[in-house]
Write a protein that holds these residues in place. Structure first.
Motif, mmCIF file in Angstrom:
data_model
loop_
_atom_site.group_PDB
_atom_site.id
_atom_site.type_symbol
_atom_site.label_atom_id
_atom_site.label_comp_id
_atom_site.label_asym_id
_atom_site.label_seq_id
_atom_site.Cartn_x
_atom_site.Cartn_y
_atom_site.Cartn_z
ATOM 1 N N ASP A 77 10.117 12.734 5.994
ATOM 2 C CA ASP A 77 10.683 12.897 7.435
ATOM 3 C C ASP A 77 10.002 14.370 7.908
ATOM 4 O OD1 ASP A 77 12.405 11.214 7.248
ATOM 5 O OD2 ASP A 77 13.838 11.978 5.327
ATOM 6 N N ALA A 78 8.757 15.587 7.342
ATOM 7 C CA ALA A 78 8.611 16.657 7.649
ATOM 8 C C ALA A 78 7.512 15.697 8.180
ATOM 9 C CB ALA A 78 8.061 17.618 6.645
ATOM 10 N N GLU A 79 6.522 15.490 8.590
ATOM 11 C CA GLU A 79 5.174 14.296 8.772
ATOM 12 C C GLU A 79 5.714 14.348 10.126
ATOM 13 O OE1 GLU A 79 2.547 15.523 7.900
ATOM 14 O OE2 GLU A 79 3.124 16.320 6.234
ATOM 15 N N ILE A 80 7.116 12.945 10.353
ATOM 16 C CA ILE A 80 7.748 12.987 11.481
ATOM 17 C C ILE A 80 8.440 13.868 12.832
ATOM 18 C CG2 ILE A 80 9.362 11.552 12.578
ATOM 19 C CD1 ILE A 80 9.245 9.055 10.342
ATOM 20 N N ALA A 81 8.484 14.880 11.899
ATOM 21 C CA ALA A 81 9.161 16.253 12.836
ATOM 22 C C ALA A 81 7.926 16.915 13.352
ATOM 23 C CB ALA A 81 9.811 16.585 11.760
ATOM 24 N N ARG A 82 6.701 17.448 12.390
ATOM 25 C CA ARG A 82 5.907 17.020 12.717
ATOM 26 C C ARG A 82 4.828 16.981 13.772
ATOM 27 N NH1 ARG A 82 0.970 19.258 8.322
ATOM 28 N NH2 ARG A 82 -0.788 20.490 10.090
ATOM 29 N N HIS A 83 4.265 15.747 13.564
ATOM 30 C CA HIS A 83 3.469 14.761 14.388
ATOM 31 C C HIS A 83 4.430 13.845 15.085
ATOM 32 C CE1 HIS A 83 0.361 16.020 12.329
ATOM 33 N NE2 HIS A 83 0.927 16.068 10.581
ATOM 34 N N GLY A 84 6.028 13.789 15.527
ATOM 35 C CA GLY A 84 6.191 12.540 16.049
ATOM 36 C C GLY A 84 6.115 11.153 15.009
ATOM 37 N N ALA A 85 7.495 11.166 15.718
ATOM 38 C CA ALA A 85 7.010 9.463 14.712
ATOM 39 C C ALA A 85 6.125 8.123 15.476
ATOM 40 C CB ALA A 85 8.488 8.570 15.092
ATOM 41 N N ASP A 86 6.773 8.706 16.714
ATOM 42 C CA ASP A 86 4.800 7.630 17.509
ATOM 43 C C ASP A 86 3.683 8.264 17.733
ATOM 44 O OD1 ASP A 86 7.044 5.872 17.452
ATOM 45 O OD2 ASP A 86 8.136 6.399 19.349
ATOM 46 N N THR A 87 3.747 9.476 17.051
ATOM 47 C CA THR A 87 2.035 9.282 17.555
ATOM 48 C C THR A 87 1.376 8.618 17.444
ATOM 49 O OG1 THR A 87 3.020 11.563 18.016
ATOM 50 C CG2 THR A 87 0.360 11.246 16.501
ATOM 51 N N ARG A 88 0.289 7.920 17.646
ATOM 52 C CA ARG A 88 -0.552 7.063 17.108
ATOM 53 C C ARG A 88 -1.383 8.103 16.087
ATOM 54 N NH1 ARG A 88 -1.286 2.124 18.257
ATOM 55 N NH2 ARG A 88 -4.030 1.996 18.369
ATOM 56 N N GLY A 89 -2.177 7.139 15.499
ATOM 57 C CA GLY A 89 -2.668 7.875 13.536
ATOM 58 C C GLY A 89 -3.987 6.982 13.651
ATOM 59 N N GLY A 90 -4.884 8.049 13.281
ATOM 60 C CA GLY A 90 -6.670 7.453 12.949
ATOM 61 C C GLY A 90 -7.334 7.179 13.998
ATOM 62 N N ILE A 91 -7.470 7.341 15.107
ATOM 63 C CA ILE A 91 -7.999 7.250 16.398
ATOM 64 C C ILE A 91 -9.521 8.447 16.223
ATOM 65 C CG2 ILE A 91 -8.472 6.942 17.769
ATOM 66 C CD1 ILE A 91 -5.725 6.034 18.650
ATOM 67 N N GLY A 92 -10.514 7.501 15.083
ATOM 68 C CA GLY A 92 -11.698 8.098 15.082
ATOM 69 C C GLY A 92 -11.797 9.170 13.684
ATOM 70 N N HIS A 130 -6.827 -0.917 -5.433
ATOM 71 C CA HIS A 130 -6.492 -1.603 -4.632
ATOM 72 C C HIS A 130 -6.577 -1.058 -2.965
ATOM 73 C CE1 HIS A 130 -6.051 3.307 -3.794
ATOM 74 N NE2 HIS A 130 -5.687 2.446 -2.996
ATOM 75 N N LEU A 131 -5.914 -2.266 -2.026
ATOM 76 C CA LEU A 131 -6.154 -1.924 -1.265
ATOM 77 C C LEU A 131 -5.665 -1.227 -0.142
ATOM 78 C CD1 LEU A 131 -6.386 -5.667 -1.528
ATOM 79 C CD2 LEU A 131 -7.948 -4.276 -1.741
ATOM 80 N N ALA A 132 -5.928 -0.922 0.929
ATOM 81 C CA ALA A 132 -5.207 0.340 1.448
ATOM 82 C C ALA A 132 -5.125 -0.056 3.086
ATOM 83 C CB ALA A 132 -6.011 1.600 1.518
ATOM 84 N N TRP A 133 -3.555 -0.662 3.456
ATOM 85 C CA TRP A 133 -3.479 -1.420 4.843
ATOM 86 C C TRP A 133 -3.305 0.241 6.087
ATOM 87 C CZ3 TRP A 133 -1.980 -5.093 1.229
ATOM 88 C CH2 TRP A 133 -2.871 -6.489 1.226
ATOM 89 N N GLU A 134 -3.924 0.395 6.675
ATOM 90 C CA GLU A 134 -2.991 0.890 7.816
ATOM 91 C C GLU A 134 -1.922 1.258 8.768
ATOM 92 O OE1 GLU A 134 -5.543 4.026 10.827
ATOM 93 O OE2 GLU A 134 -7.241 2.902 9.882
ATOM 94 N N VAL A 135 -1.839 1.989 9.304
ATOM 95 C CA VAL A 135 -0.426 1.164 9.637
ATOM 96 C C VAL A 135 -0.474 2.568 11.102
ATOM 97 C CG1 VAL A 135 1.427 0.637 8.381
ATOM 98 C CG2 VAL A 135 1.288 3.422 8.870
ATOM 99 N N ASP A 136 0.128 2.431 12.401
ATOM 100 C CA ASP A 136 0.141 3.129 13.432
ATOM 101 C C ASP A 136 0.074 4.390 13.849
ATOM 102 O OD1 ASP A 136 -2.543 1.754 14.987
ATOM 103 O OD2 ASP A 136 -0.967 0.078 15.979
ATOM 104 N N THR A 137 1.815 4.375 13.873
ATOM 105 C CA THR A 137 2.658 5.437 13.822
ATOM 106 C C THR A 137 3.156 5.377 12.394
ATOM 107 O OG1 THR A 137 4.547 4.860 14.323
ATOM 108 C CG2 THR A 137 3.049 4.521 16.366
ATOM 109 N N LEU A 138 3.880 7.384 12.447
ATOM 110 C CA LEU A 138 4.781 7.193 11.069
ATOM 111 C C LEU A 138 5.742 6.554 11.465
ATOM 112 C CD1 LEU A 138 3.343 11.249 10.997
ATOM 113 C CD2 LEU A 138 3.560 9.446 9.447
#
Length: 170
Positions: free
Chosen positions: A150-165, A76-84
């Motif tokens: 939903d639990a991950e959004i509660a834990r990390h925040g819906a708009d937290t940018r991911g994957g940086i470094g 498979h291929l994997a695409w990344e999104v910025d936020t939850l």
């Protein structure tokens, strides 16, 4: 200089128009160029790349991919999104299209798995921000648990940018 990243992927599909509609309508890709009935070159919504995905017509009689089942080939291929929040939006779009086949928590990544109209599997994932990748998280990086988005959004925040470094060396 080492390889930096994947530039684009090419898929052979039965019906270019049908597959174009799926990637456009469900995942937000846009058409950049096409050879009518034969090939389409798509760009991801936030990409500045010339194209991220090429679709080439294999014809209606093409058999299903056997990669990983009875032949070697790309799984498979994997695409990344910025936020939850974006991952949740994609989850809903994939579910509405009947394409969502799984969701996994890999500690450092939160992943959705889906299939396109030809049954080709792909992943859409959010990567845990680098400052949240602890030794405990690294130790779990190759595990797979069900994803509770939903639990991950509660834990990390819906708009937290991911994957940086993010580094997942284990």
């Amino acid at each position: 200089m080492p390889v930096q990243r994947l530039n684009h992927a090419v898929l052979h599909v039965r019906d270019v128009e049908r597959s174009t509609a799926f990637y456009r309508d469900v995942l937000g890709f846009r058409v950049k160029a096409e050879i009518p009935g034969r090939a389409v070159f798509l760009q991801a919504e936030a990409s500045t790349n010339d194209h991220d995905l090429g679709l080439f017509a294999a014809g209606a009689g093409a058999g299903p991919s056997q990669a990983g089942r009875s032949t070697v080939g790309l799984y498979h291929l994997a695409w990344e999104v910025d936020t939850l929040a974006e991952l949740a939006r994609v989850r809903d779009a994939l579910a509405a299209a009947g394409a969502l086949v799984g969701a996994s928590d890999h500690a450092t990544t939160k992943a959705l798995y889906a299939q396109d109209p030809d049954g080709l599997e792909f992943e859409v994932s959010w990567l845990l921000p680098a400052d949240r990748v602890t030794d405990d998280v690294r130790a779990q990086a190759m595990t797979t648990r069900p994803l509770d988005l939903d639990a991950e959004i509660a834990r990390h925040g819906a708009d937290t940018r991911g994957g940086i470094g993010v580094s997942v060396a284990v």
